[in-house]
Design a protein around this motif. Structure first.
Motif, PDB file in Angstrom:
ATOM      1  N   ASN A   1       2.547 108.718  64.381  1.00 45.12           N
ATOM      2  CA  ASN A   1       3.895 109.081  63.949  1.00 45.12           C
ATOM      3  C   ASN A   1       4.868 107.925  64.156  1.00 45.12           C
ATOM      4  N   THR A   2       5.864 107.868  63.295  1.00 49.08           N
ATOM      5  CA  THR A   2       6.948 106.905  63.465  1.00 49.08           C
ATOM      6  C   THR A   2       7.661 107.183  64.778  1.00 49.08           C
ATOM      7  N   GLN A   3       7.870 106.120  65.567  1.00 48.62           N
ATOM      8  CA  GLN A   3       8.446 106.316  66.901  1.00 48.62           C
ATOM      9  C   GLN A   3       8.850 104.968  67.494  1.00 48.62           C
ATOM     10  N   GLU A   4       9.410 105.009  68.683  1.00 49.05           N
ATOM     11  CA  GLU A   4       9.681 103.805  69.459  1.00 49.05           C
ATOM     12  C   GLU A   4       8.865 103.904  70.741  1.00 49.05           C
ATOM     13  N   SER A   5       8.118 102.832  71.049  1.00 48.53           N
ATOM     14  CA  SER A   5       7.251 102.891  72.233  1.00 48.53           C
ATOM     15  C   SER A   5       6.983 101.488  72.760  1.00 48.53           C
ATOM     16  N   PRO A   6       6.435 101.391  73.977  1.00 48.09           N
ATOM     17  CA  PRO A   6       5.975 100.086  74.473  1.00 48.09           C
ATOM     18  C   PRO A   6       4.817  99.575  73.609  1.00 48.09           C
ATOM     19  N   VAL A   7       4.679  98.260  73.568  1.00 46.49           N
ATOM     20  CA  VAL A   7       3.607  97.639  72.783  1.00 46.49           C
ATOM     21  C   VAL A   7       2.954  96.541  73.605  1.00 46.49           C
ATOM     22  N   ILE A   8       1.630  96.526  73.603  1.00 47.87           N
ATOM     23  CA  ILE A   8       0.872  95.423  74.200  1.00 47.87           C
ATOM     24  C   ILE A   8       0.259  94.601  73.081  1.00 47.87           C
TER      25      ILE A   8
ATOM     26  N   LYS B   1      -2.508 100.871  82.244  1.00 54.87           N
ATOM     27  CA  LYS B   1      -1.999 101.865  83.195  1.00 54.87           C
ATOM     28  C   LYS B   1      -0.509 101.690  83.438  1.00 54.87           C
ATOM     29  N   GLU B   2      -0.067 100.428  83.497  1.00 54.94           N
ATOM     30  CA  GLU B   2       1.356 100.182  83.695  1.00 54.94           C
ATOM     31  C   GLU B   2       2.155 100.680  82.497  1.00 54.94           C
ATOM     32  N   MET B   3       1.600 100.529  81.284  1.00 53.63           N
ATOM     33  CA  MET B   3       2.289 101.002  80.084  1.00 53.63           C
ATOM     34  C   MET B   3       2.278 102.524  80.004  1.00 53.63           C
ATOM     35  N   GLY B   4       1.174 103.140  80.370  1.00 51.33           N
ATOM     36  CA  GLY B   4       1.061 104.595  80.266  1.00 51.33           C
ATOM     37  C   GLY B   4       0.711 105.022  78.862  1.00 51.33           C
TER      38      GLY B   4
ATOM     39  N   GLU C   1      -2.759 100.970  59.566  1.00 57.66           N
ATOM     40  CA  GLU C   1      -1.752 101.248  58.540  1.00 57.66           C
ATOM     41  C   GLU C   1      -0.395 101.615  59.141  1.00 57.66           C
ATOM     42  N   ILE C   2       0.055 100.787  60.078  1.00 48.06           N
ATOM     43  CA  ILE C   2       1.382 100.972  60.666  1.00 48.06           C
ATOM     44  C   ILE C   2       2.142  99.652  60.576  1.00 48.06           C
ATOM     45  N   THR C   3       3.430  99.727  60.846  1.00 51.29           N
ATOM     46  CA  THR C   3       4.284  98.532  60.907  1.00 51.29           C
ATOM     47  C   THR C   3       5.038  98.541  62.232  1.00 51.29           C
ATOM     48  N   ILE C   4       5.081  97.380  62.883  1.00 57.59           N
ATOM     49  CA  ILE C   4       5.872  97.261  64.105  1.00 57.59           C
ATOM     50  C   ILE C   4       7.063  96.354  63.821  1.00 57.59           C
TER      51      ILE C   4
ATOM     52  N   ILE D   1       0.178  90.677  76.454  1.00 55.17           N
ATOM     53  CA  ILE D   1       1.552  90.815  76.931  1.00 55.17           C
ATOM     54  C   ILE D   1       2.092  92.214  76.615  1.00 55.17           C
ATOM     55  N   LEU D   2       2.831  92.759  77.546  1.00 56.50           N
ATOM     56  CA  LEU D   2       3.438  94.079  77.407  1.00 56.50           C
ATOM     57  C   LEU D   2       4.928  93.929  77.142  1.00 56.50           C
TER      58      LEU D   2
END
Length: 441
Positions: free
Chosen positions: A231-238, A356-359, A399-402, A431-432
């Motif tokens: 789903n479209t969202q905002e989240s941490p990225v590694i 684990k740090e990202m969750g 098939e996503i875009t960041i 990198i996180l």
């Protein structure tokens, strides 16, 4: 090799002497000669064998700050003289540029180091083909989901680089580069996925085994099966190391001389300012023995030195070849031709620890497209990878875009794992980043 280097240096010297006889103010000559072989196998058959033997001399002369350039692949005395004359004739019709010219003599490297960059191999074409076939055979027989192959390839190349100018610089050095790669196709029901792996180095002895490349390619390919949108969202990225190096590559572009003097960088006027978290350190060392991006001097004969690019999150230097340094009224930093070996400081966590740090968040292993605006720093690219749930891999994603902004992304780096990709000249772990926009379904 010693005899060949001497012949090439003599050719460069002849061009410089003749240019000065024609009355130019300054002259520089670069001569490169490379030989190599590339072999490809696919499904156990020889796909192609390519040999290359290339060489050319580039000559630039300066007359009253007007530049003329010419080149020749013929190194006979007549051809060299004709090319120098052509460069002089061109200079007579070009516009005056007050920033044109050679590096100042004090910026030139007077005692180039031997960095052990040349390791030719005695392997035959049959040896290279055998290695490629072995790699592909192991891959195709290791997992029933691997249904096809785009082939395995072995490349081996060696070159000699000579540079001389009328400020008294004339040196040369030889390099070699060898690599083995394998690209596979996996299938699960109606879904098909493709991925690859590789190894490379200055010395064949330093390459990882065909078995390692095959098994890594299989692992990467089958792990992509079962990919879904999120789903479209905002989240941490590694960012995995192989794509994280590209992220730092945008930093390279932003602090390079041409981007700065053309005012086409989102990091204009950022010298001595904080652009990363305070713990971030990035160092450059051009003199690593056998280093992929090691160089005893840059493409203008300039000194290459060990330096900190980022210290305590603060930008310490721009990357300036001679022309850009004069445009910006600064000193050359020895970066004509690009950066050297970069080292991004890592933390104590491995990749699993970073998960684990990202969750919960996105682990990016591949990026697509060129949606980066270097003037504003706006960043938007197609991506694939894995969704991380409660610190572990939940499922592959495609098939996503960041999207984000590079300034915010740099400042938003939370940690760097110790899973450094040693194959790259820009050495970083995963990198996180604290948050990015993800466009999915």
């Amino acid at each position: 090799m010693i005899e060949e280097k001497q012949q090439l240096e003599n050719a460069v010297n002849e061009a410089l002497i003749f240019a000065q006889q024609l009355g130019v103010d300054q002259a520089e000559v670069a001569l490169g000669k490379s030989t190599g072989i590339s072999v490809n196998t696919r499904l156990g058959e020889v796909e192609n064998i390519e040999f290359n033997h290339d060489g050319a001399m580039g000559i630039s002369v300066y007359l009253n700050q007007c530049k003329g350039s010419a080149s020749t692949a013929d190194l006979s005395l007549e051809a060299i003289h004709a090319s120098v004359k052509a460069a002089v004739d061109i200079a007579k019709f070009t516009s005056k540029d007050p920033y044109a010219g050679l590096l100042d003599p004090e910026s030139l490297e007077t005692a180039p180091l031997d960095l052990d960059l040349y390791h030719p191999t005695r392997c035959t074409t049959e040896d290279f083909l055998a290695i490629a076939k072995e790699c592909e055979d192991i891959a195709l027989s290791s997992d029933s989901r691997i249904v096809n192959s785009d082939g395995a390839a072995f490349n081996s190349h060696a070159s000699i680089k000579v540079y001389g100018n009328s400020n008294g610089f004339l040196h040369s050095y030889a390099t070699s580069r060898h690599s083995l790669s394998c690209m596979l196709i996996a299938q699960q029901q109606q879904e098909m996925q493709r991925d690859y792996s590789y190894t490379s180095g200055r010395d064949v002895k330093d390459l990882l085994s065909a078995k390692w490349v095959a098994e890594d390619a299989v692992k990467r390919t089958v792990e992509r099966l079962g990919a879904a949108k999120i789903n479209t969202q905002e989240s941490p990225v590694i960012f995995a190391p192989e794509v994280a190096s590209g992220l730092f590559g945008h930093l390279v572009s932003a602090i390079s001389g041409m981007s700065l003097y053309k005012k086409s960088s989102f990091l204009l006027d950022s010298l001595d300012t904080q652009i990363f978290p305070k713990w971030m350190q990035i160092a450059e060392d051009p003199h690593i023995i056998k280093g992929i991006a090691s160089s005893p001097y840059d493409q203008e004969g300039g000194k290459t030195t060990k330096r900190n690019i980022i210290e305590d999150g603060i930008l310490q230097t721009y990357l300036l070849p001679g022309y850009a340094s004069r445009k910006l009224n600064m000193k050359s930093t020895g970066h004509a031709g690009g950066i050297h070996n970069w080292f991004i400081k890592t933390g104590n966590l491995d990749l699993a620890g970073l998960f684990k740090e990202m969750g919960n968040g996105l682990f990016v292993t591949e990026l697509m497209g060129q949606g980066v605006n270097m003037v504003t720093g706006d960043y938007s690219r197609g991506a694939s990878g894995f969704w991380i749930e409660n610190g572990v891999v939940a499922h592959p994603v495609h098939e996503i875009t960041i999207a984000g902004n590079l300034k915010e992304m740099f400042m938003g780096i939370v940690g760097v794992a110790n899973d450094v990709d040693q194959r790259s000249s820009l050495k970083t772990g995963s990198i996180l980043i604290n948050k990015m926009k993800i466009a999915g379904q």
